[in-house]
Design a protein around this motif. Sequence first.
Motif, PDB file in Angstrom:
ATOM      1  N   TYR A 157      37.387  37.207  37.691  1.00 57.85           N
ATOM      2  CA  TYR A 157      37.321  38.165  38.805  1.00 57.85           C
ATOM      3  C   TYR A 157      36.255  39.227  38.575  1.00 57.85           C
ATOM      4  O   TYR A 157      35.539  39.632  39.475  1.00 57.85           O
ATOM      5  CB  TYR A 157      38.696  38.823  38.981  1.00 57.85           C
ATOM      6  N   GLN A 171      42.275  34.784  44.957  1.00 57.68           N
ATOM      7  CA  GLN A 171      43.597  35.180  45.428  1.00 57.68           C
ATOM      8  C   GLN A 171      44.614  34.061  45.235  1.00 57.68           C
ATOM      9  O   GLN A 171      45.765  34.302  44.857  1.00 57.68           O
ATOM     10  CB  GLN A 171      43.522  35.578  46.902  1.00 57.68           C
ATOM     11  N   GLU A 172      44.175  32.824  45.500  1.00 58.82           N
ATOM     12  CA  GLU A 172      45.080  31.689  45.287  1.00 58.82           C
ATOM     13  C   GLU A 172      45.441  31.551  43.817  1.00 58.82           C
ATOM     14  O   GLU A 172      46.600  31.284  43.457  1.00 58.82           O
ATOM     15  CB  GLU A 172      44.412  30.409  45.800  1.00 58.82           C
ATOM     16  N   GLU A 204      45.873  45.111  47.798  1.00 55.13           N
ATOM     17  CA  GLU A 204      44.530  44.814  47.293  1.00 55.13           C
ATOM     18  C   GLU A 204      43.524  44.669  48.435  1.00 55.13           C
ATOM     19  O   GLU A 204      42.371  45.124  48.331  1.00 55.13           O
ATOM     20  CB  GLU A 204      44.569  43.535  46.458  1.00 55.13           C
ATOM     21  N   MET A 205      43.956  44.054  49.541  1.00 56.90           N
ATOM     22  CA  MET A 205      43.048  43.911  50.684  1.00 56.90           C
ATOM     23  C   MET A 205      42.676  45.279  51.266  1.00 56.90           C
ATOM     24  O   MET A 205      41.514  45.531  51.622  1.00 56.90           O
ATOM     25  CB  MET A 205      43.709  43.040  51.757  1.00 56.90           C
ATOM     26  N   GLU A 213      49.203  41.736  47.551  1.00 53.54           N
ATOM     27  CA  GLU A 213      47.982  41.204  48.161  1.00 53.54           C
ATOM     28  C   GLU A 213      47.502  42.099  49.303  1.00 53.54           C
ATOM     29  O   GLU A 213      46.296  42.374  49.440  1.00 53.54           O
ATOM     30  CB  GLU A 213      48.251  39.789  48.672  1.00 53.54           C
ATOM     31  N   ASP A 227      40.174  46.824  48.936  1.00 51.14           N
ATOM     32  CA  ASP A 227      38.855  46.206  49.078  1.00 51.14           C
ATOM     33  C   ASP A 227      38.136  46.712  50.327  1.00 51.14           C
ATOM     34  O   ASP A 227      36.920  46.970  50.313  1.00 51.14           O
ATOM     35  CB  ASP A 227      39.006  44.684  49.142  1.00 51.14           C
ATOM     36  N   ARG A 260      36.762  34.853  46.994  1.00 44.31           N
ATOM     37  CA  ARG A 260      37.920  35.726  47.146  1.00 44.31           C
ATOM     38  C   ARG A 260      39.194  34.927  47.387  1.00 44.31           C
ATOM     39  O   ARG A 260      40.250  35.195  46.791  1.00 44.31           O
ATOM     40  CB  ARG A 260      37.671  36.689  48.310  1.00 44.31           C
ATOM     41  N   ASP A 261      39.073  33.891  48.273  1.00 43.24           N
ATOM     42  CA  ASP A 261      40.257  33.078  48.559  1.00 43.24           C
ATOM     43  C   ASP A 261      40.716  32.319  47.324  1.00 43.24           C
ATOM     44  O   ASP A 261      41.923  32.241  47.037  1.00 43.24           O
ATOM     45  CB  ASP A 261      39.947  32.107  49.699  1.00 43.24           C
ATOM     46  N   LYS A 266      45.477  34.003  41.586  1.00 41.76           N
ATOM     47  CA  LYS A 266      46.397  35.087  41.252  1.00 41.76           C
ATOM     48  C   LYS A 266      47.786  34.816  41.823  1.00 41.76           C
ATOM     49  O   LYS A 266      48.803  35.125  41.187  1.00 41.76           O
ATOM     50  CB  LYS A 266      45.859  36.417  41.802  1.00 41.76           C
ATOM     51  N   ARG A 267      47.815  34.226  43.049  1.00 44.76           N
ATOM     52  CA  ARG A 267      49.108  33.919  43.655  1.00 44.76           C
ATOM     53  C   ARG A 267      49.875  32.896  42.821  1.00 44.76           C
ATOM     54  O   ARG A 267      51.086  33.026  42.605  1.00 44.76           O
ATOM     55  CB  ARG A 267      48.876  33.413  45.074  1.00 44.76           C
TER      56      ARG A 267
END
Length: 348
Positions: free
Chosen positions: A21, A136-137, A167-168, A164, A171, A132-133, A139-140
Amino acid sequence: ESDPELSGDAAGEDMFGEDDYGEEEEEEDPGVDRMQELSEKYDQLLELNERALQHNVALQRRVIQRRAQDKAYDAPDKQSEGKVTEHKYQNILQSVHTVRLQLRLQQVKAARMSEELKNQLETKRQKAIECRDSFQEFKRQVARHAEYARTGKKISEKIIQEIEEFEMDKDAEVEEVRGSNISLKNRLAKKEQELRKKDELAENLHVIDFEQLKIENQTLNERIEERNEELHKLRKKTVTTVQIVTHMREKVQFVQQDYQSLKAELSQLDADLAGQRDLVANTKHDRDQHRADSTKLRQQTSIMNSDHLAKDFASRTDHIKQLKEDINQFKKRHKQMTQFVKGHGGTI
């Protein structure tokens, strides 16, 4: 409690995910800044295009005005000046043509640059969205497989979703702050350029300011000299005043000492006066007492009412005085005679 091997693997995955990241953020930041700069350049080119169009319109208006003025002249004037105005008109048309060509070239360049920038922006944006996706995936997935150390329960989907969303939001705030930072940098550059221009204009005024400052300095020096003279006079007055004050203090001390001595003497005199007053009062009392006694005795003896007795008393007192004088004379004579006898060696 969870298995230590599983917790160690999860920790390793977390560390690996954080490093990826950080690298993605390092790659994403320059791209975003570059896109902001390119968009600002595009805006500047649009402003330049508008200025060129305005300049073209102004030139066309000047041409129309000049042609209208030429029509207002007489025929010979038109024939004599026709060549000059035509030459000027040709030059103006040529300049307009060159300006239009430059404008078209700039428009083409700006369009190409904008297309390139848009393409780069889209590619960077797609890449950033994909990164980013994917992150995020990742981290998810890590959060879904993670467990609490004490209870061994997994993290709920609601908490993961809240994190999430948080965080969004952060950002979005970071992007907004970056955009405002870039705009502030541009404003700072413009302000610095304006300050440089002002400094260039102010260089010519330095000589005038220097002469004015010299005059003000001279006037201030004169005022300082006047103030120094006044200060010297005040110091002299202060010295004389201090001397007078010290003299007056010494005089006051001497007067106080004299006052104390006079006060002591006055108290002594007051005491003596009080004693004399008491003595006078006693004497008056005794005198009154004697007068009263004398009056009583006179009333008892009735001397006051008898003239014969008074005359006899007066004659007796005179006779007594005469006898006393005779006795004194006889004593003196006896003394002389005894001295004479003793001087001749005889006896009485």
